[in-house]
Design a protein around this motif. Structure first.
Motif, PDB file in Angstrom:
ATOM      1  N   ARG A   4      80.096  38.297  49.944  1.00 22.63           N
ATOM      2  CA  ARG A   4      81.445  38.640  50.423  1.00 22.63           C
ATOM      3  C   ARG A   4      82.501  38.188  49.421  1.00 22.63           C
ATOM      4  O   ARG A   4      83.465  38.906  49.149  1.00 22.63           O
ATOM      5  CB  ARG A   4      81.702  38.008  51.789  1.00 22.63           C
ATOM      6  CG  ARG A   4      80.866  38.607  52.908  1.00 22.63           C
ATOM      7  CD  ARG A   4      81.457  38.292  54.279  1.00 22.63           C
ATOM      8  NE  ARG A   4      81.571  36.867  54.533  1.00 22.63           N
ATOM      9  CZ  ARG A   4      80.604  36.126  55.042  1.00 22.63           C
ATOM     10  NH1 ARG A   4      79.425  36.673  55.341  1.00 22.63           N
ATOM     11  NH2 ARG A   4      80.782  34.835  55.275  1.00 22.63           N
TER      12      ARG A   4
ATOM     13  N   THR B 173      85.085  40.615  47.413  1.00 22.74           N
ATOM     14  CA  THR B 173      86.536  40.377  47.531  1.00 22.74           C
ATOM     15  C   THR B 173      87.161  40.188  46.155  1.00 22.74           C
ATOM     16  O   THR B 173      88.241  40.728  45.873  1.00 22.74           O
ATOM     17  CB  THR B 173      86.795  39.132  48.399  1.00 22.74           C
ATOM     18  OG1 THR B 173      86.280  39.365  49.719  1.00 22.74           O
ATOM     19  CG2 THR B 173      88.293  38.846  48.496  1.00 22.74           C
TER      20      THR B 173
ATOM     21  N   ALA C  51      79.813  45.022  52.992  1.00 27.91           N
ATOM     22  CA  ALA C  51      80.428  43.724  52.671  1.00 27.91           C
ATOM     23  C   ALA C  51      80.439  42.766  53.851  1.00 27.91           C
ATOM     24  O   ALA C  51      80.204  41.567  53.698  1.00 27.91           O
ATOM     25  CB  ALA C  51      81.843  43.929  52.138  1.00 27.91           C
ATOM     26  N   LYS C  52      80.710  43.288  55.052  1.00 25.30           N
ATOM     27  CA  LYS C  52      80.817  42.403  56.223  1.00 25.30           C
ATOM     28  C   LYS C  52      79.507  41.715  56.572  1.00 25.30           C
ATOM     29  O   LYS C  52      79.497  40.666  57.218  1.00 25.30           O
ATOM     30  CB  LYS C  52      81.314  43.208  57.422  1.00 25.30           C
ATOM     31  CG  LYS C  52      80.400  44.339  57.863  1.00 25.30           C
ATOM     32  CD  LYS C  52      80.998  45.110  59.030  1.00 25.30           C
ATOM     33  CE  LYS C  52      80.087  46.259  59.472  1.00 25.30           C
ATOM     34  NZ  LYS C  52      79.905  47.267  58.400  1.00 25.30           N
TER      35      LYS C  52
END
Length: 237
Positions: free
Chosen positions: A151, A155, A143-144
């Motif tokens: 992202r 989230t 994800a980062k």
């Protein structure tokens, strides 16, 4: 409490089954008209993506890497997506849709039973992530490095699961079943317990922990924290 086998019964969460869902959601992108051909090749593409990303990271994966890993030509890949970001959103969208479908539809008889509904949510989450472990690991670990759209999608999916837990906690608190000082924070603290199962899978494999045992342990831990003092069994002196 059910078992992983019971959870999987009647649900096709195989790579091919999930790629059939992916194809259905993205028919306007995939240019291959024959569904059986498209699903088979999407399975090769997604499996290669998850494997390569686990080894070197999605950000570092090139389309040449993906062509080599999937056995398709570079031109063949473009028949299924127009770039890495589109492929990423296709994968994340599939994960989110399955989560919404599976966790968002608890059995009707649990509507008025928040304790049983919470148990069902926790157990089902563990079993779902076991069945789709490479997909969930990819969505969490990478994800980062995702572009902003990726992202944001990751989230939203995580917050959606927290919201299901929070709604159940709030219902239980209103009925006097749970003692919860902060529903949102408690749901946020429960989520990492569920994520630990697929993020640190090797740790539990070394200890011989089954999905059933892990689900039971999480449920017992969470219920112990939520049970009002008056409902707890007295401890021995």
């Amino acid at each position: 409490m059910g078992t992983l086998k019971e959870f999987q019964s009647g649900r096709d969460l195989s790579m091919e089954g999930l790629c059939a869902r992916l194809l259905e959601r993205h028919r306007e992108i995939v240019r291959i008209k024959k569904p059986h051909v498209a699903v088979a090749n999407l399975a090769r593409i997604v499996e290669a993506t998850l494997t390569i990303a686990n080894r070197k990271g999605f950000h570092s994966m090139s389309l040449r890497d993906l062509a080599d890993g999937s056995g398709l030509s570079m031109g063949g890949l473009y028949a299924y997506f127009d770039g890495k970001e589109t492929l990423l959103m296709m994968i994340l969208g599939t994960v989110a849709s399955v989560v919404d479908e599976v966790l968002g539809t608890p059995p009707p008889d649990l509507t008025a039973e928040p304790r049983e509904r919470l148990r069902w949510l926790l157990e089902t989450h563990v079993y779902l992530t076991e069945a789709m472990q490479p997909w969930f690991t990819f969505a969490y670990m990478e994800a980062k490095a995702f572009p902003q759209a990726g992202r944001d999608a990751a989230t939203r999916s995580e917050l959606a699961t927290e919201a299901l837990i929070a709604d159940t906690l709030a219902d239980g608190a209103a009925r006097g079943v749970f003692q919860v000082a902060d529903v949102t924070m408690t749901a946020a603290l429960v989520k990492p317990l569920l994520q630990d199962w697929y993020v640190k899978r090797s740790k539990y494999r070394r200890r011989g922990v089954t999905p059933e045992r892990y689900a039971q342990s999480v449920i017992a831990f969470v219920e112990a924290a939520l049970t009002p003092p008056a409902d707890r069994s007295p401890t021995a002196p």
